[in-house]
Design a protein around this motif. Structure first.
Motif, PDB file in Angstrom:
ATOM      1  N   UNK A  14       9.374   7.400   1.652  1.00 40.77           N
ATOM      2  CA  UNK A  14       8.390   6.398   2.035  1.00 40.77           C
ATOM      3  C   UNK A  14       6.984   6.834   1.605  1.00 40.77           C
ATOM      4  N   UNK A  15       6.646   8.107   1.808  1.00 40.70           N
ATOM      5  CA  UNK A  15       5.336   8.594   1.395  1.00 40.70           C
ATOM      6  C   UNK A  15       5.149   8.458  -0.122  1.00 40.70           C
ATOM      7  N   UNK A  16       6.196   8.740  -0.875  1.00 36.95           N
ATOM      8  CA  UNK A  16       6.119   8.603  -2.336  1.00 36.95           C
ATOM      9  C   UNK A  16       5.964   7.136  -2.734  1.00 36.95           C
ATOM     10  N   UNK A  17       6.661   6.269  -2.020  1.00 39.06           N
ATOM     11  CA  UNK A  17       6.539   4.838  -2.277  1.00 39.06           C
ATOM     12  C   UNK A  17       5.109   4.362  -2.018  1.00 39.06           C
ATOM     13  N   UNK A  18       4.513   4.806  -0.908  1.00 42.11           N
ATOM     14  CA  UNK A  18       3.145   4.409  -0.571  1.00 42.11           C
ATOM     15  C   UNK A  18       2.157   4.966  -1.587  1.00 42.11           C
ATOM     16  N   UNK A  19       2.290   6.248  -1.907  1.00 36.40           N
ATOM     17  CA  UNK A  19       1.373   6.867  -2.868  1.00 36.40           C
ATOM     18  C   UNK A  19       1.442   6.167  -4.225  1.00 36.40           C
ATOM     19  N   UNK A  20       2.654   5.879  -4.682  1.00 36.31           N
ATOM     20  CA  UNK A  20       2.809   5.222  -5.978  1.00 36.31           C
ATOM     21  C   UNK A  20       2.181   3.833  -5.962  1.00 36.31           C
ATOM     22  N   UNK A  21       2.427   3.073  -4.894  1.00 32.84           N
ATOM     23  CA  UNK A  21       1.875   1.724  -4.801  1.00 32.84           C
ATOM     24  C   UNK A  21       0.355   1.747  -4.773  1.00 32.84           C
ATOM     25  N   UNK A  22      -0.224   2.661  -4.009  1.00 28.95           N
ATOM     26  CA  UNK A  22      -1.687   2.734  -3.927  1.00 28.95           C
ATOM     27  C   UNK A  22      -2.289   3.208  -5.249  1.00 28.95           C
ATOM     28  N   UNK A  23      -1.638   4.147  -5.901  1.00 28.90           N
ATOM     29  CA  UNK A  23      -2.139   4.626  -7.188  1.00 28.90           C
ATOM     30  C   UNK A  23      -2.146   3.520  -8.235  1.00 28.90           C
ATOM     31  N   UNK A  24      -1.211   2.583  -8.094  1.00 34.47           N
ATOM     32  CA  UNK A  24      -1.099   1.480  -9.045  1.00 34.47           C
ATOM     33  C   UNK A  24      -1.821   0.224  -8.573  1.00 34.47           C
ATOM     34  N   UNK A  25      -2.566   0.344  -7.446  1.00 32.07           N
ATOM     35  CA  UNK A  25      -3.299  -0.805  -6.943  1.00 32.07           C
ATOM     36  C   UNK A  25      -2.431  -1.871  -6.319  1.00 32.07           C
ATOM     37  N   UNK A  26      -1.255  -1.481  -5.777  1.00 32.58           N
ATOM     38  CA  UNK A  26      -0.318  -2.450  -5.214  1.00 32.58           C
ATOM     39  C   UNK A  26      -0.161  -2.289  -3.704  1.00 32.58           C
ATOM     40  N   UNK A  27      -1.169  -1.736  -3.038  1.00 33.04           N
ATOM     41  CA  UNK A  27      -1.031  -1.476  -1.615  1.00 33.04           C
ATOM     42  C   UNK A  27      -0.735  -2.708  -0.786  1.00 33.04           C
TER      43      UNK A  27
END
Length: 309
Positions: A254-267
């Protein structure tokens, strides 16, 4: 002069300074609660992490593991400024510790390089009847401080284990952060000191054991946030992100999913992830812990997902 008592867990490398000697074998422990931090390069988090903990518990132990950012010095500075220097102990653990996941699995549990031995050695420094393992990125809210301050005396002789839900907070800037309320991250943190409450080796990390019949206290939501920084690599303590097994490490997935989404501007796409903006002049961490969380409607986490890791 009495002889030095033998080690309870001799380290594989034969260094007696880092053998584990359990304090309860030396006599009755002092009533109270000690928080044990194992830290590496957490100086940037300490201004939010340490003051509340020093207020909440009787003693704090910081075990510094090869930090190069002044973590130990920052801990001492904060404690001294708060007039709590005598309740802080800073220790050095000068060994490279295996990262969670594959590297941990391949390391013998009694090696100084093992997470299991590192945690048991750190735990063995406690001299109160209760202890808590805590991370250098976890911040108590004001409600969390009050809860632990009350529990630190009420737990004596109860044998209870205390689990605290925590809410990951990814900091984008001084004024913007993202709070993950999509899943319930619940883990035991507070334990009695004794031979039934020590760390053992699991597949990806260490696990603190406790008897099946132990009473369990589950704290309310909103007591703790876990800081993540979008401009930092928050996964260096893992061997590889491929070790985020869906059954044993769903929290890390879940943390990796959140980090990836935020890094890609998809929060905004992730269910349960909340963008929070602080008012001018207030750091977003202070805003979340002092204002946003206390005022948020309960339950905070509305989905069924639950991570007990």
């Amino acid at each position: 002069m009495s002889p030095v008592r033998g080690a309870d867990i001799p380290c594989l490398e034969g260094d007696p300074a880092y053998d584990v000697r359990w304090p309860w074998r030396e006599g009755r422990l002092t009533p109270g609660l000690t928080c044990v931090f194992r830290m590496r390069n957490e100086a940037h988090n300490l201004p939010w992490v340490l003051p509340g903990m020093l207020e909440a518990v009787q003693h704090v132990i910081v075990v510094d593991n090869l930090s190069d950012d002044g973590t130990a010095e920052e801990a001492r500075r904060i404690a001294d400024e708060l007039g709590a220097g005598e309740r802080l102990t800073v220790l050095d653990y000068p060994f490279q510790v295996a990262r969670a996941g594959t590297e941990h699995l391949a390391t013998p549990p009694d090696s100084v390089h093992s997470l299991t031995h590192f945690y048991n050695w750190s735990l063995s420094q406690v001299r109160t009847s209760y202890s808590m393992k805590w991370d250098g990125d976890m911040v108590l809210t004001r409600e969390g401080v009050a809860l632990l301050a009350d529990l630190s005396w009420q737990l004596e002789e109860s044998g209870a284990v205390v689990a605290l839900p925590r809410h990951p907070l990814t900091v984008e800037s001084d004024s913007v952060a993202w709070l993950d309320l999509g899943y319930r991250f619940l883990e035991p943190w507070v334990y009695p000191m004794g031979p039934e409450f020590t760390f053992v080796k699991a597949f990806e990390w260490e696990v603190r054991e406790f008897p099946d019949d132990s009473d369990r206290i589950i704290a309310p939501e909103g007591m703790v946030v876990e800081l993540k920084w979008l401009d930092r690599d928050e996964f260096t303590h893992w061997t590889s992100t491929t070790d985020f097994d869906s059954s044993r490490a769903p929290r890390k997935r879940r943390e990796w999913e959140v980090f990836t989404a935020l890094s890609e501007g998809r929060g905004e796409e992730l269910l349960g992830l909340h963008r929070i903006e602080a008012p001018p002049g207030v750091h977003v961490i202070d805003h979340v812990t002092r204002t946003w969380l206390p005022q948020a409607p309960r339950p905070l986490v509305r989905r069924r997902g639950r991570f007990n890791v």
